[in-house]
Scaffold this active site. Sequence first.
Site, PDB file in Angstrom:
ATOM      1  N   ARG A  88      34.588  30.180  52.487  1.00  0.00           N
ATOM      2  CA  ARG A  88      33.271  30.816  52.551  1.00  0.00           C
ATOM      3  C   ARG A  88      32.457  30.335  53.750  1.00  0.00           C
ATOM      4  O   ARG A  88      31.393  30.864  54.019  1.00  0.00           O
ATOM      5  CB  ARG A  88      32.533  30.394  51.326  1.00  0.00           C
ATOM      6  N   ARG A 127      27.667  47.688  39.606  1.00  0.00           N
ATOM      7  CA  ARG A 127      28.945  47.090  39.192  1.00  0.00           C
ATOM      8  C   ARG A 127      28.919  46.714  37.709  1.00  0.00           C
ATOM      9  O   ARG A 127      27.941  46.205  37.200  1.00  0.00           O
ATOM     10  CB  ARG A 127      29.233  45.832  40.010  1.00  0.00           C
ATOM     11  N   ARG A 159      26.963  41.245  35.880  1.00  0.00           N
ATOM     12  CA  ARG A 159      26.939  39.836  36.255  1.00  0.00           C
ATOM     13  C   ARG A 159      25.502  39.356  36.465  1.00  0.00           C
ATOM     14  O   ARG A 159      24.665  40.095  36.982  1.00  0.00           O
ATOM     15  CB  ARG A 159      27.732  39.631  37.560  1.00  0.00           C
TER      16      ARG A 159
HETATM   17  P1  AP5 Z   1      32.033  35.800  44.231  1.00  0.00           P
HETATM   18  O1  AP5 Z   1      32.398  36.105  42.842  1.00  0.00           O
HETATM   19  O2  AP5 Z   1      33.079  35.467  45.211  1.00  0.00           O
HETATM   20  O3  AP5 Z   1      31.121  36.990  44.735  1.00  0.00           O
HETATM   21  P2  AP5 Z   1      30.990  37.721  46.166  1.00  0.00           P
HETATM   22  O4  AP5 Z   1      31.715  37.192  47.312  1.00  0.00           O
HETATM   23  O5  AP5 Z   1      29.531  37.787  46.313  1.00  0.00           O
HETATM   24  O6  AP5 Z   1      31.752  38.979  45.951  1.00  0.00           O
HETATM   25  P3  AP5 Z   1      31.637  39.934  44.780  1.00  0.00           P
HETATM   26  O7  AP5 Z   1      32.542  39.493  43.667  1.00  0.00           O
HETATM   27  O8  AP5 Z   1      30.185  40.125  44.405  1.00  0.00           O
HETATM   28  O9  AP5 Z   1      32.078  41.302  45.429  1.00  0.00           O
HETATM   29  P4  AP5 Z   1      33.495  41.843  45.886  1.00  0.00           P
HETATM   30  O10 AP5 Z   1      33.600  41.802  47.359  1.00  0.00           O
HETATM   31  O11 AP5 Z   1      34.588  41.190  45.096  1.00  0.00           O
HETATM   32  O12 AP5 Z   1      33.318  43.358  45.476  1.00  0.00           O
HETATM   33  P5  AP5 Z   1      33.915  44.168  44.221  1.00  0.00           P
HETATM   34  O13 AP5 Z   1      35.345  44.472  44.449  1.00  0.00           O
HETATM   35  O14 AP5 Z   1      33.537  43.517  42.921  1.00  0.00           O
HETATM   36  O15 AP5 Z   1      30.976  34.604  44.271  1.00  0.00           O
HETATM   37  C1  AP5 Z   1      29.906  34.517  43.359  1.00  0.00           C
HETATM   38  C2  AP5 Z   1      29.207  33.172  43.553  1.00  0.00           C
HETATM   39  O16 AP5 Z   1      30.126  32.107  43.265  1.00  0.00           O
HETATM   40  C3  AP5 Z   1      28.716  32.897  44.977  1.00  0.00           C
HETATM   41  O17 AP5 Z   1      27.436  33.443  45.210  1.00  0.00           O
HETATM   42  C4  AP5 Z   1      28.733  31.374  45.007  1.00  0.00           C
HETATM   43  O18 AP5 Z   1      27.617  30.832  44.348  1.00  0.00           O
HETATM   44  C5  AP5 Z   1      29.970  31.026  44.189  1.00  0.00           C
HETATM   45  N1  AP5 Z   1      31.205  30.929  45.006  1.00  0.00           N
HETATM   46  C6  AP5 Z   1      32.325  31.691  44.904  1.00  0.00           C
HETATM   47  N2  AP5 Z   1      33.256  31.297  45.793  1.00  0.00           N
HETATM   48  C7  AP5 Z   1      32.723  30.247  46.459  1.00  0.00           C
HETATM   49  C8  AP5 Z   1      33.192  29.412  47.506  1.00  0.00           C
HETATM   50  N3  AP5 Z   1      34.410  29.561  48.057  1.00  0.00           N
HETATM   51  N4  AP5 Z   1      32.355  28.446  47.969  1.00  0.00           N
HETATM   52  C9  AP5 Z   1      31.133  28.255  47.428  1.00  0.00           C
HETATM   53  N5  AP5 Z   1      30.622  29.006  46.440  1.00  0.00           N
HETATM   54  C10 AP5 Z   1      31.413  29.993  45.957  1.00  0.00           C
HETATM   55  O19 AP5 Z   1      33.093  45.554  44.396  1.00  0.00           O
HETATM   56  C11 AP5 Z   1      31.696  45.609  44.158  1.00  0.00           C
HETATM   57  C12 AP5 Z   1      31.361  46.969  43.494  1.00  0.00           C
HETATM   58  O20 AP5 Z   1      31.647  48.016  44.421  1.00  0.00           O
HETATM   59  C13 AP5 Z   1      32.192  47.265  42.236  1.00  0.00           C
HETATM   60  O21 AP5 Z   1      31.390  47.926  41.316  1.00  0.00           O
HETATM   61  C14 AP5 Z   1      33.330  48.183  42.750  1.00  0.00           C
HETATM   62  O22 AP5 Z   1      33.794  49.068  41.745  1.00  0.00           O
HETATM   63  C15 AP5 Z   1      32.629  48.926  43.887  1.00  0.00           C
HETATM   64  N6  AP5 Z   1      33.529  49.264  44.987  1.00  0.00           N
HETATM   65  C16 AP5 Z   1      34.564  48.512  45.479  1.00  0.00           C
HETATM   66  N7  AP5 Z   1      35.151  49.141  46.506  1.00  0.00           N
HETATM   67  C17 AP5 Z   1      34.466  50.321  46.685  1.00  0.00           C
HETATM   68  C18 AP5 Z   1      34.605  51.399  47.608  1.00  0.00           C
HETATM   69  N8  AP5 Z   1      35.563  51.408  48.556  1.00  0.00           N
HETATM   70  N9  AP5 Z   1      33.726  52.423  47.516  1.00  0.00           N
HETATM   71  C19 AP5 Z   1      32.747  52.433  46.559  1.00  0.00           C
HETATM   72  N10 AP5 Z   1      32.580  51.437  45.650  1.00  0.00           N
HETATM   73  C20 AP5 Z   1      33.434  50.384  45.718  1.00  0.00           C
END
Ligand code: AP5
Length: 213
Positions: A88, A127, A159
Amino acid sequence: MRIILLGKPGGGKGTQAKMLTERLGIPQISTGDILREAVKHQTPLGIEAKKFMDAGLLVPDCLIKDLIKERLSQEDTKDGFIFDGFPRNLAQARDLEQISGDLGFSIDKVVYIDVPTEKIVRRLSGRRTCSCGAVYHVESNPPEEQGVCDACGGTLYQRDDDKEDVIKARIEQYEKQTKPLIDHYDEKGILVTIDGDQPIDDVFSEIMKKIGA
Ligand code: AP5
């Protein structure tokens, strides 16, 4: 194959990681999912991580390094894996370089899924997630029955960090801490950039093509 998925919060990393896992037969390692499980079970890691996650901040690097080392010691990662949400920042990228040196592997591809920031709030606020790990969107990727997971029949939930003020903080963290990784991996010659602003299946096809799988 060892892959890192990189991109903004809500950029589609989790969605694509699940599809890649199914197609390539290698596990998804989502630090976010591991941390959310730890929070749910109120483990020492979960209690510490919750403060940061609720504020949209990154969990301290030392906790993440231990978590990754532990996960990579498990047998199912020996033939490859997909990192979703790790590394990250540059410090975590360096931790990974040290761990991979110790264990004798290297990362094959870093897949940067590029989505415009203005699309992110809509994606995250719509989501819906299942405790089995399945991810939906009320508009772009709805389940067959509203509020019910297609995969396991579980109840879908929103979430805690998908609230507008926390989303803003997460995007800021991305800009400051995670974005520099794009140049870092580009300089290493292993970065591929994907247009994430297209239908989910098209994003997947582009990834498969660009990683040569
Ligand atoms: P984490 O769970 O990793 O969240 P994020 O990186 O913010 O990513 P998301 O899970 O929110 O989104 P995503 O990219 O996976 O999208 P998704 O596929 O779900 O982290 C959460 C927290 O944990 C952080 O804030 C931090 O505090 C901590 N953390 C985690 N890892 C860490 C690390 N390494 N170091 C430090 N802290 C850490 O898609 C989103 C939505 O869009 C869904 O509804 C989906 O259906 C839709 N969607 C997906 N693709 C499309 C498309 N092509 N078109 C339209 N809609 C779409």
